[in-house]
Design an enzyme around this catalytic site. Structure first.
Site, PDB file in Angstrom:
ATOM      1  N   ALA A  77       0.731  -1.453  -0.078  1.00 57.79           N
ATOM      2  CA  ALA A  77      -0.426   0.056  -0.121  1.00 57.79           C
ATOM      3  C   ALA A  77       0.734   1.432  -0.049  1.00 57.79           C
ATOM      4  CB  ALA A  77      -0.862   0.399   1.365  1.00 57.79           C
TER       5      ALA A  77
ATOM      6  N   LYS B  24      10.753   6.059  12.723  1.00 55.60           N
ATOM      7  CA  LYS B  24      11.836   6.786  14.227  1.00 55.60           C
ATOM      8  C   LYS B  24       9.941   6.208  14.846  1.00 55.60           C
ATOM      9  CE  LYS B  24      14.286   9.283  12.202  1.00 55.60           C
ATOM     10  NZ  LYS B  24      14.413   8.961  11.260  1.00 55.60           N
TER      11      LYS B  24
ATOM     12  N   VAL C 221      18.242   4.244  13.567  1.00 58.39           N
ATOM     13  CA  VAL C 221      19.007   4.755  13.586  1.00 58.39           C
ATOM     14  C   VAL C 221      20.214   4.648  13.002  1.00 58.39           C
ATOM     15  CG1 VAL C 221      20.755   6.187  16.016  1.00 58.39           C
ATOM     16  CG2 VAL C 221      18.057   5.079  16.938  1.00 58.39           C
TER      17      VAL C 221
ATOM     18  N   ALA D 227      20.676   4.111  10.495  1.00 56.09           N
ATOM     19  CA  ALA D 227      19.851   2.751   9.399  1.00 56.09           C
ATOM     20  C   ALA D 227      20.607   1.878   9.256  1.00 56.09           C
ATOM     21  CB  ALA D 227      21.284   3.270   7.755  1.00 56.09           C
TER      22      ALA D 227
ATOM     23  N   GLU E  43      16.306  17.022   4.079  1.00 53.49           N
ATOM     24  CA  GLU E  43      14.938  17.814   3.829  1.00 53.49           C
ATOM     25  C   GLU E  43      14.220  18.739   2.858  1.00 53.49           C
ATOM     26  OE1 GLU E  43      12.386  15.014   4.833  1.00 53.49           O
ATOM     27  OE2 GLU E  43      13.746  14.394   5.769  1.00 53.49           O
TER      28      GLU E  43
ATOM     29  N   LYS F 289      17.270  10.073  17.618  1.00 54.87           N
ATOM     30  CA  LYS F 289      17.589   9.526  17.618  1.00 54.87           C
ATOM     31  C   LYS F 289      18.048   8.813  18.842  1.00 54.87           C
ATOM     32  CE  LYS F 289      18.403   9.236  12.743  1.00 54.87           C
ATOM     33  NZ  LYS F 289      18.782   9.458  12.007  1.00 54.87           N
TER      34      LYS F 289
ATOM     35  N   GLY G 229      19.589   6.638   3.509  1.00 60.13           N
ATOM     36  CA  GLY G 229      20.418   6.175   2.014  1.00 60.13           C
ATOM     37  C   GLY G 229      18.970   5.358   2.511  1.00 60.13           C
TER      38      GLY G 229
END
Ligand code: ADP
Ligand code: ASP
Ligand code: MG
Length: 815
Positions: free
Chosen positions: A504, A578, A608, A610, A666, A681, A796
């Site tokens: 979804a 998170k 945290v 990745a 962002e 984190k 990433g």
């Protein structure tokens, strides 16, 4: 002497009958002496019973009767010609005219006795056996037709008559002495001493074969069917069930008793008594060796032999204080049931002795309850025994194997497989033969349970993970790409397959319980329904698939709101989101507890750094008794990049612009610079270290001057950033004068978390950090002279997806 029995699917059509004839001819050519038992053409017994019911209820049956007649006439035409065809067609026409008469009579009086039913179904085997005998004769074989009603003598329990073995064996021997050749015998049929037709119970042709085998002291009974012998589980439930080479009589008896339809339970006894092996073979793959049932046990090594299941059972419980310590209670219970002719599938008694439960088929449930309530009428009146309680919509699954008694961990494995999939066990029994452990479950859980147990016990079976992914952004997409690419290797090297059963995004959702082709998800999703999270979660839990994993690749708190529900349905979660792990502590703890209670996982390592092993590392230290003194880290790839690149020759605004252009920030870089992500984190890491930390507890020194924070849009923000250059440069240059660089550090120490810009000197591990890597230094009681350092790319899509992928595999392997 051998007896070959061919089941309904083997004689279903002219083509399959030709295969049967080829097998018969090959035996004949090999000089074997043998007899052939056949079932009705596939589906015919059911069709005859349906006709009978229609007639009895006054409905029209002519069309269906005609279809059945035509099917038989066509089969004759497909196999025979000349006089033989004419003769056979005439015989069929006469028989169908007679059947029509009987059905009309049933319709007229609206009454269908069990006796009449047996007469009606007898047409199935009589026709198929007659047809096969004619076809064999047309090939030059001497193949006399034998209606078993002439030799198999039974009592008059119509529908499931008991055989009088001595009479039957004597008659079979006499008949065989009189008629040479290869008899073609109707399975399933018998008659009383007075010649009234009876049947031996559904599936009873196997039994006929065993009776002939025992009467004639055959060296072998062969049951030819449509599967490669007895399989480790019902192939309709477990597509990769595999065939068993050999099983013992006792194992076969238990397998069939608990629903393995491949052989009719009463078949085993005559064979066992005469020590005649039974071989189950596949008509459609005659070269395959099949399964041999004998007294020989399979070599050691296998944990269990097979899994069987019964789809519909009712559990009845007789309970009451009046039962405690009173001898003869159970005897009264079971004699009441036996007088009623109830077949008990399984019995269990709690050690408290004040309850006995037994499972029966739904048809037996009401008569059983009535019989037992009647037998204990007085005690019920006195209130010391309760009326029998009935629970329906249940099923039974059983694991069977001679080695169960010699191994200690088998029950544990069984319950682990069930528990890990949220299967609720209603009752348990281990037969005194110790050959079997059976459990009563909700019917809705049957398929899931059988498959989970199959995966648990048959190590060569492929473990299937059923995956549900929400969010098809960068990480979601990359995850699916990686899974699709890696699946063949997982299957080959790790007996693990990941099936995508639901997907979804914010617009659409799409499901396929059997697993969609992963590469096609974009097109499939486009064709899906309008997205609705609650509906997604409901559909996923209703699919009730084993080893289900839910992956949330969204950001924000809409999806985490459903985690509790997901875990409660025994579905594991892996997520890079998170929000839940850094949200209200109470909710986070409840999720962890729910996961534990439901025996599933809630994994969030990618929250945290990745895929860097941060959470797992801290967890392992704490679990093994270490105490975390301090966690210090650069936890934002964006901020790591920005401060790594902000050297004396650069302007801060340009570095931020550069980072934005590279896609490191962002769309509004303030989201990163405000440090909320970093705060989340450090909270997650601190919680892992054992601190009861809330996000609001994190102290943070803002990086940005107020004017930057309050700028109305991104462009205005950059303008303010330019204007504040002296502020940032001042910080940087002051640090440089002390031999330091600026780093955005998150710290957990002494129960406090803080985030902010800090000057670090060349002795700090963070000094040389550039290029956007994450780095965490953990100081603990054990790691106190030098901290334990984890460093690497911490953001990433590729590494994040890889981290989630690894968690999915961990979940699968942990089962
Ligand atoms: P026939 O008509 O030849 O007597 P049945 O339909 O009675 O055949 O029995 C064969 C079927 O039994 C298979 O097609 C399979 O669906 C079912 N079955 C259930 N459990 C097992 C098992 N453990 N091994 C093999 N077949 C099984
Ligand atoms: N024809 C019967 C049935 O369908 C007997 C058998 O096939 O064994 O039950
Ligand atoms: Mg059968």
């Amino acid at each position: 002497m051998k007896i070959l029995k061919f089941g309904g699917s083997s004689v279903a059509s002219p083509d399959t009958i030709r295969q049967v004839a080829a097998i018969v001819e090959s035996y004949y050519e090999a000089g074997e002496r043998f007899g052939v038992v056949v079932s009705a053409m596939g589906g015919v017994t059911d069709a005859l019973l349906e006709l009978a019911d229609r007639a009895a209820s006054g409905s029209d049956f002519t069309e269906k009767l005609d279809a059945l007649r035509v099917r038989h006439l066509d089969a004759a035409t497909g196999l025979l010609d000349g006089d033989r065809l004419r003769h056979t067609r005439e015989k069929f026409e006469r028989r169908f005219a007679k059947l029509d008469n009987i059905l009309q009579a049933v319709q007229a009086i609206r009454e269908l006795t069990a006796r009449t039913k047996d007469y009606i179904v007898s047409f199935g085997e009589r026709n198929s056996a007659f047809l096969l005998s004619q076809f064999l004769a047309s090939k030059g074989l001497q193949a006399p037709y034998l209606d078993a009603a002439n030799v198999v003598i039974t009592d008059d329990r119509f529908g499931g008559a008991r055989v009088r073995k001595e009479d039957t064996y004597a008659r079979i021997q006499a008949w065989m002495a009189q008629f040479p050749g290869i008899p073609v015998i109707t399975g399933f049929l018998g008659a009383t001493e007075d010649g009234i037709r009876t049947t031996l119970g559904r599936g009873g042709s196997d039994y006929t074969a065993a009776l002939f085998g025992a009467a004639l002291d055959a060296e072998l009974i062969e049951i030819w069917t449509d599967v490669n012998g007895i399989l480790t589980a019902d192939p309709r439930d477990v597509p990769d069930a595999r065939s068993l080479k050999q099983v013992t009589y006792a194992e076969a008896m238990e397998m069939s008793h608990f629903g393995a339809k491949v052989i009719y339970p009463p078949t085993i006894r005559p064979a066992l008594e005469a020590d005649i092996p039974i071989v189950i073979k596949n008509t459609f793959q005659p070269g395959f060796e099949g399964t041999r049932i004998s007294s020989v046990k399979a070599p050691n090594g296998q944990l269990i032999t097979g899994i069987a299941s019964i789809d519909k059972v009712v559990l009845l419980t007789l309970r009451g204080t009046g039962m405690i310590g009173v001898p003869g209670f159970a005897a009264r219970l079971f004699s009441a049931l036996s007088a009623e002719g109830v077949n008990i599938i399984m019995i269990t008694q709690g050690s408290s002795e004040h309850a006995i439960s037994f499972a029966v088929s739904p048809a037996d449930a009401l008569p059983a309850k009535a019989a037992v309530d009647k037998a204990f009428e007085l005690e019920i009146e006195r209130g010391i025994v309760e009326p029998v309680k009935m629970e329906d919509d249940l099923c039974i699954i059983a694991i069977i194997g001679e080695s169960i008694k010699n191994r200690h961990n088998i029950a544990g494995m069984l319950f682990r497989a069930l528990g890990a999939n949220g299967v609720n066990v209603v009752a348990i029994a281990q037969g005194s033969s110790e050959l079997i452990i059976s459990v009563v479950l909700d019917r809705a859980d049957k398929r899931k349970a059988v498959n989970a147990v199959h995966e648990m016990f048959f190590s060569d079976a492929i473990t299937r993970v059923h995956l549900f992914v929400v969010g098809t952004g960068l990480v979601g997409k990359e995850l699916l790409r990686q899974i699709e690419a890696q699946n063949p290797t997982l299957i080959r090297d790790h007996a693990l397959e990941i099936k995508l059963c639901g997907i979804a995004n914010s617009r659409r959702m799409y499901f396929d319980a059997s697993g969609m082709p992963i590469a096609d998800w974009p097109t499939l999703l486009d064709q899906g329904d309008k997205s609705d999270l609650a509906a997604f979660v409901t559909a996923m839990s209703e699919m009730n698939l084993r080893n289900s994993v839910f992956v949330d690749c969204t950001a924000g708190d809409r999806v985490p709101a459903f985690y509790g529900h997901v875990l409660d349905h025994s579905i594991s979660i892996s997520t890079p989101n998170k929000v839940a792990a850094s949200g209200p502590l109470l909710r986070f703890r409840r999720l962890k507890q729910l996961a534990r209670a439901n025996n599933v996982s809630y994994l969030y390592e990618t929250n945290v750094g990745a895929a860097l092993p941060l959470i797992a590392t801290i967890r392992d230290l704490v679990r093994s008794g270490d105490t975390i003194l301090k966690i210090e880290g650069v936890l934002s790839g964006t901020l790591s990049y920005i401060f790594g690149a902000y050297t004396a020759d650069k302007r801060f605004a340009d570095v931020v612009r550069e980072a934005k252009a590279l896609g490191f920030t962002e769309p509004d870089p303030r989201e990163d610079l405000k440090g909320l992500d970093v705060a989340r984190k450090i909270v997650i890491l601190a919680r892992e270290a054992g601190a009861a930390m809330e996000l609001s507890d994190v102290e943070s020194d803002p990086i940005l001057p107020d004017a930057c924070l309050h700028a109305p849009n991104v462009e205005a923000f950059f303008a303010e950033l330019e204007a504040a250059e002296s502020f940032f440069a001042g910080h940087r240059d002051a640090a440089a004068q002390n031999g330091c660089v600026l780093r955005m550090l998150a710290t957990y120490q002494d129960g406090h978390c803080r985030i902010g810009l800090q000057e670090v000197d060349a002795s700090s591990p963070f000094y040389g950090l550039t290029g956007g890597d994450n780095m965490v230094a953990i100081t603990s009681k054990r790691y106190h002279t030098h901290p334990l350092i984890v460093r690497g790319p911490g953001a990433g899509a590729e590494v994040t997806a890889a981290g989630v992928f690894a968690e999915i595999i961990t979940i699968a392997k942990g089962r």
